[in-house]
Design a protein around this motif. Structure first.
Motif, PDB file in Angstrom:
ATOM      1  N   ALA A 101       8.931 -19.805  -1.143  1.00 49.60           N
ATOM      2  CA  ALA A 101       8.393 -21.062  -1.658  1.00 49.60           C
ATOM      3  C   ALA A 101       6.907 -20.959  -1.989  1.00 49.60           C
ATOM      4  N   GLN A 102       6.171 -20.072  -1.286  1.00 48.73           N
ATOM      5  CA  GLN A 102       4.726 -19.987  -1.465  1.00 48.73           C
ATOM      6  C   GLN A 102       4.249 -18.646  -2.019  1.00 48.73           C
ATOM      7  N   ARG A 103       5.170 -17.755  -2.387  1.00 49.52           N
ATOM      8  CA  ARG A 103       4.777 -16.386  -2.713  1.00 49.52           C
ATOM      9  C   ARG A 103       3.840 -16.279  -3.907  1.00 49.52           C
ATOM     10  N   ASP A 104       3.914 -17.216  -4.843  1.00 47.59           N
ATOM     11  CA  ASP A 104       3.066 -17.147  -6.033  1.00 47.59           C
ATOM     12  C   ASP A 104       1.652 -17.671  -5.779  1.00 47.59           C
ATOM     13  N   GLN A 105       1.442 -18.330  -4.645  1.00 44.93           N
ATOM     14  CA  GLN A 105       0.160 -18.991  -4.400  1.00 44.93           C
ATOM     15  C   GLN A 105      -0.891 -18.066  -3.798  1.00 44.93           C
ATOM     16  N   SER A 106      -0.459 -17.150  -2.928  1.00 43.77           N
ATOM     17  CA  SER A 106      -1.417 -16.246  -2.284  1.00 43.77           C
ATOM     18  C   SER A 106      -0.659 -15.147  -1.547  1.00 43.77           C
ATOM     19  N   ALA A 107      -1.412 -14.254  -0.890  1.00 45.65           N
ATOM     20  CA  ALA A 107      -0.796 -13.193  -0.087  1.00 45.65           C
ATOM     21  C   ALA A 107      -0.344 -13.703   1.279  1.00 45.65           C
ATOM     22  N   THR A 108      -0.733 -14.917   1.631  1.00 43.41           N
ATOM     23  CA  THR A 108      -0.440 -15.439   2.972  1.00 43.41           C
ATOM     24  C   THR A 108       1.046 -15.452   3.318  1.00 43.41           C
ATOM     25  N   PRO A 109       1.948 -15.930   2.440  1.00 41.09           N
ATOM     26  CA  PRO A 109       3.375 -15.949   2.834  1.00 41.09           C
ATOM     27  C   PRO A 109       3.931 -14.557   3.129  1.00 41.09           C
ATOM     28  N   TYR A 110       3.329 -13.529   2.558  1.00 42.07           N
ATOM     29  CA  TYR A 110       3.775 -12.155   2.808  1.00 42.07           C
ATOM     30  C   TYR A 110       3.392 -11.692   4.214  1.00 42.07           C
ATOM     31  N   THR A 163      -7.866  -9.739   1.544  1.00 37.94           N
ATOM     32  CA  THR A 163      -8.793 -10.024   0.444  1.00 37.94           C
ATOM     33  C   THR A 163      -8.083 -10.194  -0.900  1.00 37.94           C
ATOM     34  N   LEU A 164      -6.775 -10.035  -0.932  1.00 38.91           N
ATOM     35  CA  LEU A 164      -6.051 -10.151  -2.198  1.00 38.91           C
ATOM     36  C   LEU A 164      -6.048 -11.593  -2.675  1.00 38.91           C
ATOM     37  N   THR A 165      -6.255 -11.782  -3.976  1.00 43.68           N
ATOM     38  CA  THR A 165      -6.318 -13.125  -4.539  1.00 43.68           C
ATOM     39  C   THR A 165      -5.283 -13.289  -5.637  1.00 43.68           C
ATOM     40  N   LYS A 166      -4.939 -14.520  -5.874  1.00 41.70           N
ATOM     41  CA  LYS A 166      -3.984 -14.891  -6.917  1.00 41.70           C
ATOM     42  C   LYS A 166      -4.605 -14.605  -8.276  1.00 41.70           C
ATOM     43  N   PRO A 167      -3.879 -14.074  -9.260  1.00 41.53           N
ATOM     44  CA  PRO A 167      -2.460 -13.681  -9.224  1.00 41.53           C
ATOM     45  C   PRO A 167      -2.254 -12.188  -8.965  1.00 41.53           C
ATOM     46  N   ARG A 168      -3.356 -11.451  -8.692  1.00 41.17           N
ATOM     47  CA  ARG A 168      -3.237 -10.000  -8.553  1.00 41.17           C
ATOM     48  C   ARG A 168      -2.557  -9.584  -7.252  1.00 41.17           C
ATOM     49  N   HIS A 169      -2.424 -10.518  -6.317  1.00 43.57           N
ATOM     50  CA  HIS A 169      -1.870 -10.157  -5.009  1.00 43.57           C
ATOM     51  C   HIS A 169      -0.453  -9.606  -5.112  1.00 43.57           C
ATOM     52  N   ASP A 176       9.251  11.905   9.245  1.00 41.97           N
ATOM     53  CA  ASP A 176       8.087  12.486   9.896  1.00 41.97           C
ATOM     54  C   ASP A 176       6.904  11.566   9.639  1.00 41.97           C
ATOM     55  N   MET A 177       6.345  11.003  10.710  1.00 45.33           N
ATOM     56  CA  MET A 177       5.225  10.084  10.581  1.00 45.33           C
ATOM     57  C   MET A 177       4.289  10.316  11.762  1.00 45.33           C
ATOM     58  N   PRO A 178       3.285  11.177  11.576  1.00 46.26           N
ATOM     59  CA  PRO A 178       2.415  11.550  12.693  1.00 46.26           C
ATOM     60  C   PRO A 178       1.682  10.380  13.330  1.00 46.26           C
ATOM     61  N   ASP A 179       1.240   9.418  12.515  1.00 48.89           N
ATOM     62  CA  ASP A 179       0.440   8.309  13.041  1.00 48.89           C
ATOM     63  C   ASP A 179       0.832   7.010  12.345  1.00 48.89           C
ATOM     64  N   PRO A 180       1.887   6.354  12.815  1.00 47.18           N
ATOM     65  CA  PRO A 180       2.328   5.120  12.165  1.00 47.18           C
ATOM     66  C   PRO A 180       1.244   4.040  12.137  1.00 47.18           C
ATOM     67  N   GLU A 181       0.438   3.965  13.181  1.00 45.87           N
ATOM     68  CA  GLU A 181      -0.608   2.942  13.220  1.00 45.87           C
ATOM     69  C   GLU A 181      -1.632   3.156  12.114  1.00 45.87           C
ATOM     70  N   ALA A 182      -2.065   4.402  11.936  1.00 46.69           N
ATOM     71  CA  ALA A 182      -3.036   4.695  10.874  1.00 46.69           C
ATOM     72  C   ALA A 182      -2.434   4.433   9.498  1.00 46.69           C
ATOM     73  N   PHE A 183      -1.160   4.786   9.313  1.00 53.82           N
ATOM     74  CA  PHE A 183      -0.478   4.549   8.039  1.00 53.82           C
ATOM     75  C   PHE A 183      -0.442   3.058   7.724  1.00 53.82           C
ATOM     76  N   ALA A 184      -0.052   2.244   8.723  1.00 55.20           N
ATOM     77  CA  ALA A 184       0.046   0.800   8.502  1.00 55.20           C
ATOM     78  C   ALA A 184      -1.321   0.171   8.287  1.00 55.20           C
ATOM     79  N   THR A 185      -2.317   0.578   9.072  1.00 51.81           N
ATOM     80  CA  THR A 185      -3.653   0.001   8.953  1.00 51.81           C
ATOM     81  C   THR A 185      -4.254   0.274   7.579  1.00 51.81           C
ATOM     82  N   GLU A 186      -4.081   1.486   7.095  1.00 49.92           N
ATOM     83  CA  GLU A 186      -4.613   1.837   5.785  1.00 49.92           C
ATOM     84  C   GLU A 186      -3.944   1.018   4.678  1.00 49.92           C
ATOM     85  N   LEU A 187      -2.645   0.806   4.798  1.00 50.91           N
ATOM     86  CA  LEU A 187      -1.926   0.034   3.791  1.00 50.91           C
ATOM     87  C   LEU A 187      -2.341  -1.435   3.792  1.00 50.91           C
ATOM     88  N   LEU A 188      -2.505  -2.006   4.970  1.00 52.49           N
ATOM     89  CA  LEU A 188      -2.668  -3.456   5.079  1.00 52.49           C
ATOM     90  C   LEU A 188      -4.111  -3.925   5.038  1.00 52.49           C
TER      91      LEU A 188
END
Length: 601
Positions: A579-588, A317-323, A300-312
């Motif tokens: 290969a780049q996952r430890d550098q930033s959130a970009t590869p994700y 703005t996430l920075t290394k290494p907390r990302h 049951d997911m009333p608004d998938p777009e709102a769910f995804a937008t809130e998560l992402l």
């Protein structure tokens, strides 16, 4: 090829607990006779509530089809399937698509037969109308008669004889036994077919007074298409209704290539039932004893777009290494929204097969990045990680399922990389374009609106284009668009005038760096990928959110370097992310639309 001996039903005692009339038995025998060219001998016997089938058949697929026919004849009986697979010149252990698919029963069939296209059209029928509180039975077939429906096209060896298609059904208005949720349709080279019969109890109706059924077709573990059909409920709930139920039909089909490499797991996500409900159908060959018995589950997911937008929204703005920690938390939230049957099956598959099996997502829901799922602490999975950091995984739109290509034809690479004036240049993007030219032989194109839009419409190059590459700025408002030197190319420029995709099946890379708005989701629901898929492009790589120039460039270089040299689409992206996952959130951020096992050749 010589015919086998015809089927012989030497003894069969009908069950006193079912409505197994002579007509029912004659119907079962008729279906068995259609398999006679693939059966050496068969004997059917009965003792009380046990049906025993023995004899010799040509493949595992035929063995299962015979079991389904007899289960349909008496659903309450226990079935003992003692048929032996004794196909000549072939191991009896080969599963699913067997000699009838691969062509020929002799040693002369070493060279693969030429491929031909075979078209079939989904059809649905019933000799009754559904009534609440009653059993309702209907059949699904793949016919040679068009009837105004879109075809499913199968590319088969020219000497094929029979192919069996798995059929999954789901209805919010029917309660069905697990064994009734997946059946098989057999197709024969002379145009005949063996329909699949389904039965369930009607427990409700839609507001329109119908029983709505979602149907998914699978060919050798690879999604082949889907359809929706509506059966009108009988007014007054009469128990007997003459004639066929009127059915309304909608179809999304795909070109099922039997020589393509199927994924190890396919997750199909469709809109079904109540307005907020989504049905998951999971197909994973060789996992009969793994996970829960169910392979269907609803969320049951009333608004998938709102769910995804809130998560992402925090991801840019996430920075290394907390990302890494933050992204794990996001992945665990997505994991918790998946149906339990999927989570149980995934756990067992991880334990049995390890973390590298391939996953294909076919979805009508374009917002939630299910690829990011991270099994939580209650999953029982050892050393969990994001799915897209442990598995080759790609997605594709279920609406355009027939256009998913099992390979990208090799050809040229066209690279559009603007060198923006006024201090807005992206140095890493420029270096990325130069690398493509020097390392992969790409052609640097004039990065203007006119050059870009004409390249895929009126000024098609003579050579095949394997990859269309863009690296530069993009923005989300007033609409998702990418910036050339002189103007923006909008998603609305991807229209009927675009011919490159249908001609070449080109793979598109949209590496829009520093896109300017945190809610930019070029890789999913922006409309870009759906438009490109609609116009027959073979795949799309794009980010979910605003990405950093340097890391974005490195990720795309790694990906194209591997994919263009023959590595499967999903595996190439897995390695580029890791290969780049430890550098930033970009590869994700990168999501790939395409066949997870597609290669460039």
């Amino acid at each position: 090829m010589a015919r086998h001996k015809p089927i012989r039903a030497r003894e069969f005692l009908r069950s006193d607990q079912t409505t197994d009339s002579d007509d029912e038995w004659r119907y079962a025998v008729e279906k068995l006779h259609r398999l006679q060219d693939l059966v050496f001998e068969i004997m059917v016997e009965r003792a009380d509530e046990l049906i025993v089938i023995s004899g010799n058949v040509a493949s595992e697929q035929v063995k299962r089809l015979i079991a389904e026919i007899l289960t349909d004849y008496d659903p309450k009986a226990q079935l003992s399937n003692e048929l032996e697979v004794t196909a000549p010149f072939r191991s009896a252990e080969d599963d699913d698509f067997t000699i009838e698919m691969k062509g020929g029963l002799t040693l002369d069939a070493i060279t693969p037969a030429p491929i031909i296209s075979v078209e079939r059209y989904p059809s649905f029928s019933s000799n009754e109308k559904p009534a609440v509180g009653r059993k309702f039975q209907f059949e699904v077939d793949l016919s040679t008669i068009q009837g105004g429906r879109e075809a499913i096209k199968f590319d088969l060896p020219s000497d094929w004889q029979m192919v069996a298609i798995d059929v999954d059904v789901y209805s919010a208005q029917l309660v069905m036994e697990e064994k009734m949720k997946r059946r098989k349709v057999a197709l024969f080279e002379d145009g005949r077919s063996l329909p699949a019969r389904f039965q369930g109890e009607v427990v409700g109706v839609t507001e329109e007074g119908t029983v709505d059924v979602l149907v998914k077709f699978t060919c050798e573990g690879r999604a082949s298409g889907m359809a929706r059909v509506s059966f009108k409920v009988e007014e007054g709930n009469e128990t007997e209704v003459a004639g066929s139920s009127p059915a309304q039909l909608g179809v999304a089909a795909m070109n099922a290539q039997v020589r393509a490499t199927p994924p190890d797991m396919t997750i199909s996500i469709y809109k079904a039932g109540p307005p907020t409900s989504w049905i998951w159908m999971v197909d994973a060959p060789h996992t009969q004893n793994l996970g829960a018995a169910q392979r269907h589950g609803t969320i049951d997911m009333p608004d998938p777009e709102a769910f995804a937008t809130e998560l992402l929204k925090q991801c840019p703005t996430l920075t290394k290494p907390r990302h890494a920690s933050r992204l794990r938390g996001i992945g665990e939230q997505i994991w918790a929204r998946a149906p339990e049957m999927f989570r149980l099956l995934y756990k067992d598959m991880r334990e049995k097969f390890g973390p590298r099996f391939s996953i294909q997502i076919m979805t009508e829901e374009p917002h939630v990045p299910w690829e990011m799922m991270f099994p939580d602490g209650q999953s029982g999975i050892q050393n969990p990680d994001h799915l897209f950091m442990t598995h080759p995984i790609c997605r594709w739109s279920a609406t355009y399922a027939r256009d998913m290509r099992p390979q990208i034809e090799s050809g040229s690479i066209a690279s559009f990389v603007p060198n923006y004036p006024g201090g807005q240049a992206l140095p890493a993007a420029i270096a990325e374009g130069r690398w493509l030219v020097s390392s992969l032989g790409a052609r640097a194109m004039d990065p203007t609106w006119d050059s870009f839009t004409k390249f895929w419409t009126t000024d098609l190059p003579k050579e095949r284009v394997a990859v269309l590459h863009f690296a530069g700025h993009g923005e989300n408002k007033p609409d998702p668009r990418i910036r050339m030197l002189d103007a923006y190319v909008s998603r609305d420029d991807v229209n009927g005038a675009v011919k490159l995709g249908s001609r070449d099946g080109t793979f598109v890379v949209l590496n829009a760096c520093e896109v300017g708005t945190a809610d930019m989701r070029l890789g999913l629901a922006s409309g870009w990928t759906e438009r490109l898929i609609k116009h027959s492009f073979g795949g799309v790589l794009a980010p979910l959110w605003k990405v950093e120039d340097d890391c974005a460039s490195e990720a795309v270089r790694t990906y194209l370097g591997k994919f263009c040299r023959g590595m499967p689409m999903g595996m190439a992206l897995l390695q580029a992310r890791k290969a780049q996952r430890d550098q930033s959130a970009t590869p994700y951020a990168y999501i790939c639309h395409g066949d997870v096992n597609a290669t460039m050749r």
